[in-house]
Design an enzyme around this catalytic site. Sequence first.
Site, PDB file in Angstrom:
ATOM      1  N   PRO A  97       0.845  -1.205   0.000  1.00  0.00           N
ATOM      2  CA  PRO A  97       0.000   0.000   0.000  1.00  0.00           C
ATOM      3  C   PRO A  97       0.879   1.255   0.000  1.00  0.00           C
ATOM      4  O   PRO A  97       1.836   1.347   0.770  1.00  0.00           O
ATOM      5  CB  PRO A  97      -0.789  -0.115   1.305  1.00  0.00           C
ATOM      6  CG  PRO A  97      -0.744  -1.554   1.668  1.00  0.00           C
ATOM      7  CD  PRO A  97       0.562  -2.080   1.140  1.00  0.00           C
ATOM      8  N   HIS A 197       9.638 -13.286   2.354  1.00  0.00           N
ATOM      9  CA  HIS A 197      10.856 -13.351   1.538  1.00  0.00           C
ATOM     10  C   HIS A 197      12.006 -13.681   2.474  1.00  0.00           C
ATOM     11  O   HIS A 197      12.193 -12.996   3.495  1.00  0.00           O
ATOM     12  CB  HIS A 197      11.146 -12.005   0.874  1.00  0.00           C
ATOM     13  CG  HIS A 197      10.307 -11.716  -0.331  1.00  0.00           C
ATOM     14  ND1 HIS A 197       8.961 -11.579  -0.271  1.00  0.00           N
ATOM     15  CD2 HIS A 197      10.647 -11.551  -1.644  1.00  0.00           C
ATOM     16  CE1 HIS A 197       8.491 -11.325  -1.492  1.00  0.00           C
ATOM     17  NE2 HIS A 197       9.496 -11.302  -2.338  1.00  0.00           N
ATOM     18  N   GLU A 200      17.080 -14.412   0.361  1.00  0.00           N
ATOM     19  CA  GLU A 200      17.148 -14.052  -1.056  1.00  0.00           C
ATOM     20  C   GLU A 200      18.595 -13.698  -1.423  1.00  0.00           C
ATOM     21  O   GLU A 200      18.997 -13.791  -2.580  1.00  0.00           O
ATOM     22  CB  GLU A 200      16.220 -12.847  -1.293  1.00  0.00           C
ATOM     23  CG  GLU A 200      15.831 -12.658  -2.732  1.00  0.00           C
ATOM     24  CD  GLU A 200      14.864 -11.487  -2.922  1.00  0.00           C
ATOM     25  OE1 GLU A 200      14.342 -10.953  -1.926  1.00  0.00           O
ATOM     26  OE2 GLU A 200      14.641 -11.113  -4.078  1.00  0.00           O
TER      27      GLU A 200
HETATM   28  C1  LIG Z   1      13.307  -9.370  -6.866  1.00  0.00           C
HETATM   29  N1  LIG Z   1      12.976  -9.788  -5.580  1.00  0.00           N
HETATM   30  C2  LIG Z   1      12.252  -9.070  -4.678  1.00  0.00           C
HETATM   31  N2  LIG Z   1      12.653  -9.153  -3.378  1.00  0.00           N
HETATM   32  C3  LIG Z   1      12.039  -8.447  -2.429  1.00  0.00           C
HETATM   33  N3  LIG Z   1      11.021  -7.628  -2.666  1.00  0.00           N
HETATM   34  C4  LIG Z   1      10.586  -7.504  -3.923  1.00  0.00           C
HETATM   35  C5  LIG Z   1      11.161  -8.226  -4.982  1.00  0.00           C
HETATM   36  N4  LIG Z   1      10.501  -7.910  -6.108  1.00  0.00           N
HETATM   37  C6  LIG Z   1       9.546  -7.012  -5.754  1.00  0.00           C
HETATM   38  N5  LIG Z   1       9.610  -6.758  -4.436  1.00  0.00           N
HETATM   39  C7  LIG Z   1       8.785  -5.826  -3.637  1.00  0.00           C
HETATM   40  O1  LIG Z   1       7.621  -5.503  -4.379  1.00  0.00           O
HETATM   41  C8  LIG Z   1       7.566  -4.095  -4.646  1.00  0.00           C
HETATM   42  C9  LIG Z   1       6.958  -3.839  -5.996  1.00  0.00           C
HETATM   43  O2  LIG Z   1       5.612  -4.266  -6.027  1.00  0.00           O
HETATM   44  P1  LIG Z   1       4.437  -3.518  -5.235  1.00  0.00           P
HETATM   45  O3  LIG Z   1       4.699  -2.048  -5.314  1.00  0.00           O
HETATM   46  O4  LIG Z   1       4.446  -4.028  -3.846  1.00  0.00           O
HETATM   47  O5  LIG Z   1       3.211  -3.926  -6.000  1.00  0.00           O
HETATM   48  C10 LIG Z   1       9.007  -3.646  -4.512  1.00  0.00           C
HETATM   49  O6  LIG Z   1       9.100  -2.274  -4.216  1.00  0.00           O
HETATM   50  C11 LIG Z   1       9.530  -4.533  -3.386  1.00  0.00           C
HETATM   51  O7  LIG Z   1       9.171  -4.020  -2.118  1.00  0.00           O
HETATM   52 ZN   LIG Z   2       9.105 -11.316  -4.430  1.00  0.00          ZN
END
Ligand SMILES: CNc1ncnc2c1ncn2[C@@H]1O[C@H](COP(=O)(O)O)[C@@H](O)[C@H]1O
Ligand SMILES: [Zn+2]
Length: 350
Positions: A97, A197, A200
């Site tokens: 959000p 997560h 990673e």
């Molecule tokens: C590549 N691996 C990853 N590791 C960790 N967090 C990730 C990610 N990929 C995406 N996000 C998380 O998702 C957000 C974008 O989608 P939303 O704005 O939430 O829909 C990113 O800003 C990060 O917080």
């Molecule tokens: Zn992810």
Amino acid sequence: MSFYQALPKVELHAHLNTSISTTTMEKLIQQKPHLNIQHNMTAIRKGQKRTMDECFEMFKVIHQLTVSIEDIFMVAKEVIKEFAADGVKYLELRSTPREESTTGMTKKSYVEAILEAIKQCKREGVDIDVKFLLSIDRRHGPVVAMETVKLAEEFFASTDGLVVGVDLSGDPAVEHAKNYIAPLQAARNIGLKLAVHMAEIPHQNEEVEMFLGLPPDRIGHGTFLHPEVGGSEYLVDIIIKHQIPIELCLTSNLKGQTVSSYDQHHFKYWYNRGHSCVICTDGKGAFASDLSQEYQIAETTFNLSKAQIWDISYQSINHIFAPVSVKSDLKRLWKDLKPGLFNQYELQIA
Ligand SMILES: CNc1ncnc2c1ncn2[C@@H]1O[C@H](COP(=O)(O)O)[C@@H](O)[C@H]1O
Ligand SMILES: [Zn+2]
């Protein structure tokens, strides 16, 4: 249509803003020409790679393009329809959000826009069941995390099963797990499921152990959990004992360079141990893939049979956050679709 597209699938790890397709992204770019964003700044094309830091910079660029509830509603609808067109029958979408003073978007209206998109797709007869997870971004600290849990609680109570859980994501190199245990526990006490997560990046065994103490309902990535990559047998034992499924995102890990090649992906380790593996996209837009392609890559890289691919998809149903009745409906659907699919592609039904 390929076998992989025709295969019914569940997608359990998809961040809204990194799932935006090229077509939708181009619309957003055209609507905001003053930002001067090119498409190569929002997606990692075939053959390209980025560091994790560069990935998180890329996500910030994408966020500049989705700043109003109209943007969020539009991308959510498109993403849902695209997953449906790719043969995904059940989707758990997750998103952080966000508020935006320039447009008046609040965290609450952000979530409402996504939920409205889900409902509208349902009314329009899009052939997919969609649930939602609120994401906690670990860059933002424990106070914001607790606020997100509160918001999740409100929607959990008012949306009749649409909101099923919370996700902890964001740059794994910032902040520490200890700050997020309390908010995650609070979410669990409310009845929300937890997707975390974890590992990673390497050298996070201490925080992983802390997270596993919860334990989460599903693990995102888990790239560095096993001993060969600096994790430990101890961590693996906990995960196996609690049977915590792992959401595996092959192309995302390859393009983000936490895994050096497809055949080095930890899918192999967990699958060979008979552990529950769910194949996911992470961000089909940013990482330029889709779920059918990820299944195909898994098959060719790890020499799986079509029957094994079918089983991975079917078993994934066990790990969705929706209640048992939804699981049974999906299992029935899979069983109904199997004979036609195997016939069409001239495969033996085991
Ligand atoms: C590549 N691996 C990853 N590791 C960790 N967090 C990730 C990610 N990929 C995406 N996000 C998380 O998702 C957000 C974008 O989608 P939303 O704005 O939430 O829909 C990113 O800003 C990060 O917080
Ligand atoms: Zn992810």
